[in-house]
Write a protein that holds these residues in place. Structure first.
Motif, PDB file in Angstrom:
ATOM      1  N   LYS A 176       0.541  -1.921   0.208  1.00 32.50           N
ATOM      2  CA  LYS A 176       0.224  -0.254  -0.116  1.00 32.50           C
ATOM      3  C   LYS A 176       0.933   1.367  -0.243  1.00 32.50           C
ATOM      4  O   LYS A 176       0.633   2.195  -0.673  1.00 32.50           O
ATOM      5  CB  LYS A 176      -0.858   0.317   1.661  1.00 32.50           C
ATOM      6  N   GLU A 198       1.873   2.072  -3.192  1.00 41.56           N
ATOM      7  CA  GLU A 198       1.279   1.926  -4.400  1.00 41.56           C
ATOM      8  C   GLU A 198       0.824   3.519  -3.911  1.00 41.56           C
ATOM      9  O   GLU A 198       1.170   4.232  -4.894  1.00 41.56           O
ATOM     10  CB  GLU A 198       0.039   1.405  -4.198  1.00 41.56           C
ATOM     11  N   LYS A 229       0.934   6.148  -7.215  1.00 39.90           N
ATOM     12  CA  LYS A 229       0.643   7.146  -8.006  1.00 39.90           C
ATOM     13  C   LYS A 229       0.899   8.628  -7.518  1.00 39.90           C
ATOM     14  O   LYS A 229      -0.129  10.094  -8.024  1.00 39.90           O
ATOM     15  CB  LYS A 229      -0.848   7.129  -6.498  1.00 39.90           C
ATOM     16  N   PHE A 269       3.300  -0.648 -12.421  1.00 42.40           N
ATOM     17  CA  PHE A 269       2.417  -0.908 -11.096  1.00 42.40           C
ATOM     18  C   PHE A 269       3.796  -1.871 -10.613  1.00 42.40           C
ATOM     19  O   PHE A 269       4.455  -1.905  -9.453  1.00 42.40           O
ATOM     20  CB  PHE A 269       1.907  -0.826 -10.217  1.00 42.40           C
TER      21      PHE A 269
END
Length: 235
Positions: A89, A92, A96, A144
Motif C-alpha cells: 500500500k 502504491e 500514484k 506498478f
C-alpha cells in the motif's frame, strides 16, 4: 514469416509517405485536368510514431526479444507474497504520487521528476537505463508491477549499489529490507520467508478488520453519549 510481412508493410507505408511529401506532379500541357479529389488527411507525427512503435514491438515479440503484454489482472499480493500488505500500500501510494498523468504508468519525465524530488537526479541516459532494467514489456515506462520489481530486486540484493534503481529504493523512505524479504540474498532464502507469507497476510487482514470494528464501536459510543447529553439539556 509474420515478422517479414510486418517489415514489408512498414516499408510500403514509408515509401507512400515519401511520395506524398514530394508533392503533386504537374500534368503535361494540354492534358485533361484530373478530377479533383478531397485532400487526404495527413497522418500526424504522433500517429506515425505510435504505429512504428507497435510494428517494432510486434517484430520484437516474433523474434523473441520482447514478451507479450500480460492479459490477466495483476494482483500484487499474490505475485509479491514476500511483501506485506502495508508495504504494498505504501509503494502504491508512492507510485500514484508520481503518476502525474494518472494513466497507471510512470514515464521517463515522471521518473525524472521522482528522482529529482528524492535528491538523486539522473541524466537522460541514466533514466532510460533505470526503466530498461525492469521494463518487461519494452514499452519504455514503468507499470506498478515493474515498479514493485525495483524494490523486490533491491531487497534481494540484485541491484548495483551505484545504480539509479538502488538510489530510488534507498531514498524512498520505505524500508524494504525490513518490510519485504528481510534482505534475502538468494532465491532459497526468499522462498523460505515466502512460505510464511500466507499466515502473515491473514494476520494483517484480521488486524485491519479489528481496527475497523474498534473505530466503529468508538463512533457508536460517541454518538450515544452525544444523544444522552442532548436529552439531558432538553429536559
Amino acid at each position: 514469416m509474420a515478422s517479414e510481412e510486418l517489415a514489408r508493410k512498414l516499408e510500403r507505408r514509408l515509401r507512400r509517405e515519401e511520395a506524398e511529401d514530394s508533392g503533386p506532379q504537374l500534368a503535361p500541357l494540354g492534358a485533361p485536368a484530373p478530377e479533383s479529389e478531397p485532400p487526404a488527411r495527413a497522418p500526424t507525427a504522433s500517429a506515425d510514431a505510435e504505429l512504428s512503435a507497435q510494428l517494432s514491438r510486434r517484430l520484437d515479440i516474433n523474434e523473441g526479444a520482447a514478451r507479450p503484454r500480460r492479459c490477466r489482472v495483476f494482483n500484487p499480493y499474490t505475485e509479491f507474497p514476500e511483501f506485506s500488505r502495508r508495504l504494498i500500500k505504501d509503494l502504491e501510494s508512492m507510485f500514484k504520487l508520481y503518476d502525474a498523468g494518472r494513466d497507471g504508468f510512470i514515464d521517463l519525465m515522471e521518473l525524472k521528476l521522482m528522482m529529482e524530488k528524492l535528491g538523486a537526479p539522473q541524466t537522460h541516459l541514466g533514466l532510460k537505463s533505470m526503466i530498461k532494467e525492469v521494463d518487461e514489456d519494452f514499452d519504455g515506462k514503468l507499470s506498478f508491477r515493474e515498479f514493485l520489481l525495483i524494490f523486490h530486486k533491491a531487497a534481494a540484493g540484485e541491484l548495483q549499489e551505484d545504480s539509479g534503481l538502488m538510489a530510488l529504493a534507498k531514498l524512498s523512505e520505505i524500508n524494504v529490507a525490513l518490510e519485504g524479504v528481510k534482505g534475502a540474498k538468494n532465491f532459497f532464502e526468499a522462498k523460505v520467508q515466502a512460505l510464511s507469507s500466507a499466515s502473515k497476510f491473514e494476520a494483517e487482514l484480521k488486524a485491519e478488520q479489528d481496527e475497523r470494528k474498534r473505530e466503529e464501536e468508538e463512533r457508536r459510543l460517541r454518538q450515544a453519549a452525544f444523544q444522552e447529553l442532548k436529552a439531558n439539556f432538553s429536559t
